[in-house]
Write a protein that holds these residues in place. Structure first.
Motif, mmCIF file in Angstrom:
data_model
loop_
_atom_site.group_PDB
_atom_site.id
_atom_site.type_symbol
_atom_site.label_atom_id
_atom_site.label_comp_id
_atom_site.label_asym_id
_atom_site.label_seq_id
_atom_site.Cartn_x
_atom_site.Cartn_y
_atom_site.Cartn_z
ATOM 1 N N LYS A 57 -0.658 -19.606 -17.910
ATOM 2 C CA LYS A 57 -1.257 -19.378 -16.590
ATOM 3 C C LYS A 57 -2.721 -19.792 -16.608
ATOM 4 C CE LYS A 57 2.107 -16.469 -14.911
ATOM 5 N NZ LYS A 57 2.698 -16.219 -13.670
ATOM 6 N N THR A 83 0.328 -17.084 -24.696
ATOM 7 C CA THR A 83 0.175 -16.490 -23.375
ATOM 8 C C THR A 83 0.262 -14.972 -23.390
ATOM 9 O OG1 THR A 83 1.045 -16.538 -21.111
ATOM 10 C CG2 THR A 83 2.647 -16.692 -22.897
ATOM 11 N N HIS A 85 1.492 -13.731 -20.619
ATOM 12 C CA HIS A 85 2.591 -13.630 -19.645
ATOM 13 C C HIS A 85 3.882 -14.028 -20.345
ATOM 14 C CE1 HIS A 85 -0.401 -13.131 -16.517
ATOM 15 N NE2 HIS A 85 -1.079 -14.100 -17.120
ATOM 16 N N ASP A 87 7.212 -13.440 -19.836
ATOM 17 C CA ASP A 87 8.506 -13.211 -19.208
ATOM 18 C C ASP A 87 9.525 -14.234 -19.717
ATOM 19 O OD1 ASP A 87 8.914 -15.391 -16.817
ATOM 20 O OD2 ASP A 87 6.793 -14.933 -17.162
#
Length: 129
Positions: A57, A83, A85, A87
């Motif tokens: 991101k 990262t 993030h 997911d």
């Protein structure tokens, strides 16, 4: 590959770029720092990159979008995503796009170094992670 491998660090977080830069240099590699994917893509020396550490991101183009652009070109250095993030959908997109690894922050030094060695010396079958 150049005599001293060059690692591109593409991350919008300046502290993270600097920390990774220090780590890369302490291992005897050269690093080049980029705050955005667009900055990396516009760099005139990007073909000298032997491996990339890329955030997912970022403002503007994401790391996954950068990977997609690089996948359309003949020059495609190995990419290790780093990262906060993590997911599953993003991880799958990165790995399906050919990423070498998808690591969460904070990064474990030993794991990252093993991955870099694997990326920079793919013919060395004794390297395991």
């Amino acid at each position: 590959m150049s005599p001293i491998p060059t690692i591109a660090i593409v991350d919008d977080d300046q502290a993270m770029r600097e920390a990774l830069d220090d780590m890369i240099k302490s291992c005897g590699y050269t690093s080049r720092l980029f705050a955005t994917a667009e900055e990396f893509l516009s760099d005139g020396m990007r073909q000298t990159t032997d491996c990339m550490l890329v955030d997912v991101k970022m403002p503007g183009m994401t790391g996954i979008e950068l990977q997609a652009v690089l996948n359309t070109e003949p020059f495609r250095p190995p990419i290790i995503f780093i990262t906060s993030h993590r997911d599953e959908r993003t991880r799958s997109a990165a790995m399906d796009g050919g990423a070498l690894a998808f690591l969460g922050k904070p990064v474990e030094f030993e794991s990252l170094m093993a991955l870099l060695e694997r990326a920079l010396h793919p013919d060395n079958s004794s390297l395991r992670i």
